[in-house]
Design a protein around this motif. Structure first.
Motif, PDB file in Angstrom:
ATOM      1  N   ARG A 103     -15.734  -5.551  -0.650  1.00 58.50           N
ATOM      2  CA  ARG A 103     -15.395  -6.340   0.520  1.00 58.50           C
ATOM      3  C   ARG A 103     -15.598  -7.832   0.275  1.00 58.50           C
ATOM      4  O   ARG A 103     -14.836  -8.643   0.748  1.00 58.50           O
ATOM      5  N   ARG A 105      -2.160  -6.359  13.509  1.00 55.77           N
ATOM      6  CA  ARG A 105      -1.041  -5.571  14.009  1.00 55.77           C
ATOM      7  C   ARG A 105      -1.353  -4.092  13.878  1.00 55.77           C
ATOM      8  O   ARG A 105      -1.756  -3.625  12.831  1.00 55.77           O
ATOM      9  N   ALA A 112      -6.968 -14.855   8.853  1.00 61.92           N
ATOM     10  CA  ALA A 112      -5.810 -14.219   9.475  1.00 61.92           C
ATOM     11  C   ALA A 112      -5.665 -12.773   9.036  1.00 61.92           C
ATOM     12  O   ALA A 112      -4.643 -12.371   8.516  1.00 61.92           O
ATOM     13  N   ARG A 113      -6.740 -11.999   9.220  1.00 62.74           N
ATOM     14  CA  ARG A 113      -6.624 -10.596   8.891  1.00 62.74           C
ATOM     15  C   ARG A 113      -5.645  -9.950   9.859  1.00 62.74           C
ATOM     16  O   ARG A 113      -5.628 -10.283  11.043  1.00 62.74           O
ATOM     17  N   SER A 114      -4.876  -9.037   9.319  1.00 59.10           N
ATOM     18  CA  SER A 114      -3.827  -8.461  10.153  1.00 59.10           C
ATOM     19  C   SER A 114      -4.416  -7.664  11.316  1.00 59.10           C
ATOM     20  O   SER A 114      -5.303  -6.854  11.132  1.00 59.10           O
ATOM     21  N   ALA A 149      -8.351 -12.641   1.966  1.00 59.80           N
ATOM     22  CA  ALA A 149      -7.819 -12.604   3.327  1.00 59.80           C
ATOM     23  C   ALA A 149      -8.757 -13.360   4.252  1.00 59.80           C
ATOM     24  O   ALA A 149      -9.627 -12.774   4.858  1.00 59.80           O
ATOM     25  N   SER A 158     -12.686  -9.442  -1.332  1.00 59.73           N
ATOM     26  CA  SER A 158     -11.437  -9.300  -0.586  1.00 59.73           C
ATOM     27  C   SER A 158     -11.397 -10.276   0.582  1.00 59.73           C
ATOM     28  O   SER A 158     -10.344 -10.608   1.083  1.00 59.73           O
ATOM     29  N   ARG A 159     -12.558 -10.745   1.034  1.00 61.33           N
ATOM     30  CA  ARG A 159     -12.562 -11.761   2.095  1.00 61.33           C
ATOM     31  C   ARG A 159     -11.917 -13.045   1.611  1.00 61.33           C
ATOM     32  O   ARG A 159     -11.235 -13.715   2.337  1.00 61.33           O
TER      33      ARG A 159
END
Lengths: 249, 220
Positions: free
Chosen positions: A41, A55, A51-53, A48, A44-45
């Motif tokens: 994690r 949707r 603006a993590r998705s 991203a 990966s931050r």
């Protein structure tokens, strides 16, 4: 011998500057601390930022992605991918399974990029093989696990011979197929319940076996237990799961 | 004919998890081709793995993960939904199920046996797995299994005929799991040769050239 390969692999990644040393070090910490999740994690931050998705597709609107959706719902989505090539249905499956498959891959490889690639391979395979999903032989989560497992095996260039249900010498089951499919749907729910009641030490051994991809003797060494104890935990866990399934029959 | 001797949980779990090397997997998969009950156990284990996967703490995905996936899907041609292959006709008379038949390259009738002496025969089955030794054995009716001393684990799957080991009887589809703690003396039943698939840990390579020289003679 098998345990050496991933370490050597990691070592070469560290040398190549692809993997921070602290991530690789984390891998030797016992699972309780969930080091692999953290290890994945953190980087990966960076990837991203804010603006993590957010949707979420319609079919998953009613539940948080952490909450497992019903197996019937998953099977319906997969069927829609198979027969209509529905991208929308596939997106719902992707949103739920992709982060989990990536976690699964990261546990063994410990490398964010490799885990990402293997996850993508797995999900492409789910898209391509959707029509081969057989609800008589298991639920969607189990099926996706087997695809992820096989892709991981390929990545490590190992071979795993399998039986072929279409082979003339194959000995089939007498149970009528409608009944089998019904059983599988029931089994999935029962298994989920039964897993929740397993003692932590038995659950831990199963997790290590399925996710860390290590032999029982490695598990025994890691836990500081005799091999016989690990084997008896495995036996007890599956006796419990089987009796939960048989209670239904 | 019912199978009486099945796979152990820990062997089946190793196979379900993908941790079992090729040699052992070959005999495990061949047993399962003949054993609906072990296939049910395998599918319960894969179900357990699926339930664990559901519960895995999901990683946070890069924001563009789905978009990249979607672009990849666009590059894949739309495949026809394949109709399931029709079930094979029953009673084909074949003795070796898959995956074994492909490994041997023939069914029982066309196996090229090598004599082991005393009426027993074997065929080595090549795999890419250096940690195991896989072979077919043909034990003459009423005779003991040759070379049954071994180091470590041994799996023996009966494909034709039968043998007994003490009070236990093993027929087609039965699998015997033995380790070096178990002193066993399997013997084929009279009347019919017994054909088995046997997997053992690869024999030790001795460093001394004298031992290496006599190794084939002693068959160790």
């Amino acid at each position: 011998m098998r345990g050496l390969l991933p370490h050597y692999f990691l070592f070469s990644l560290i040398q190549a500057g692809r993997l921070p040393v602290n991530i690789a070090m984390n891998l030797d910490i016992p699972l309780e601390a969930k080091p692999c999740h953290k290890a994945v994690r953190v980087p990966s931050r960076k990837h991203a930022p804010s603006a993590r998705s957010v949707r979420i597709t319609k079919s998953l609107l009613t539940q948080k992605t952490n909450q497992p959706p019903s197996h019937g719902e998953m099977a319906r989505l997969l069927k829609s991918v198979a027969s209509d090539r529905s991208v929308e249905a596939f997106e719902a499956l992707f949103r739920f399974y992709a982060p989990r498959v990536r976690s699964f891959m990261a546990m063994k490889t410990g490398d964010r990029q490799v885990a990402e690639e293997l996850m993508q391979e797995t999900m492409v395979s789910v898209w391509n093989k959707a029509a081969q999903f057989d609800p008589e032989r298991g639920n969607v989560s189990a099926w996706i696990f087997t695809i992820a497992r096989n892709i991981r095996i390929d990545f490590y260039r190992r071979r795993r011979p399998a039986f072929d249900p279409h082979d003339p010498a194959f000995v089939g089951d007498d149970t009528p197929s409608a009944e089998m499919e019904f059983e599988q749907v029931q089994d999935a729910a029962l298994l989920r319940q039964a897993m929740a009641t397993l003692p932590p030490d038995q659950l831990d051994v199963l997790k290590r076996a399925f996710f860390d991809d290590v032999s029982h003797s490695t598990i025994a060494t890691e836990l500081g237990l005799p091999l016989g104890t690990v084997k008896s935990r495995i036996r007890l866990a599956f006796e419990k799961l089987r009796s939960a399934l048989e209670g239904r029959r | 004919m019912n199978i009486q001797h099945h796979l152990s949980d820990d062997l089946l779990l190793d196979y379900a998890a993908g941790n079992l090397s090729e040699g052992w997997s070959l005999v495990v998969a061949t047993h399962m081709a003949l054993c609906p009950s072990c296939r049910k156990r395998l599918s319960a284990m894969e179900g357990a793995a699926g339930a664990l996967l559901d519960k895995v703490e999901p990683v946070e995905m890069p924001a563009d993960a789905w978009d990249r996936m979607k672009r990849r899907l666009e590059g894949i041609r739309i495949e026809e939904v394949k109709a399931p292959r029709p079930a094979a006709p029953a009673g084909s008379g074949m003795v070796f199920p898959e995956p074994l038949r492909s490994y041997v390259g023939a069914d029982l009738a066309n196996v090229k046996w090598q004599a082991l002496g005393l009426g027993a025969y074997q065929v080595r089955i090549p795999t890419a797995d250096p940690s195991t030794q896989v072979r077919l054995l043909r034990i003459p009716a009423g005779k003991p299994v040759p070379e049954h001393t071994h180091v470590g684990r041994e799996l023996t799957l009966v494909l034709s005929g039968s043998f007994h080991d003490g009070d236990d009887l093993f027929g087609r589809g039965d699998i015997e799991e033995a380790d070096d703690n178990l002193l066993h003396t399997p013997k084929a039943l009279p009347g019919e040769d017994c054909i088995c698939l046997a997997v053992t840990e690869a024999p030790l390579r001795f460093s001394s050239w004298i031992v290496r020289l006599i190794q084939p003679i002693l068959k160790i």
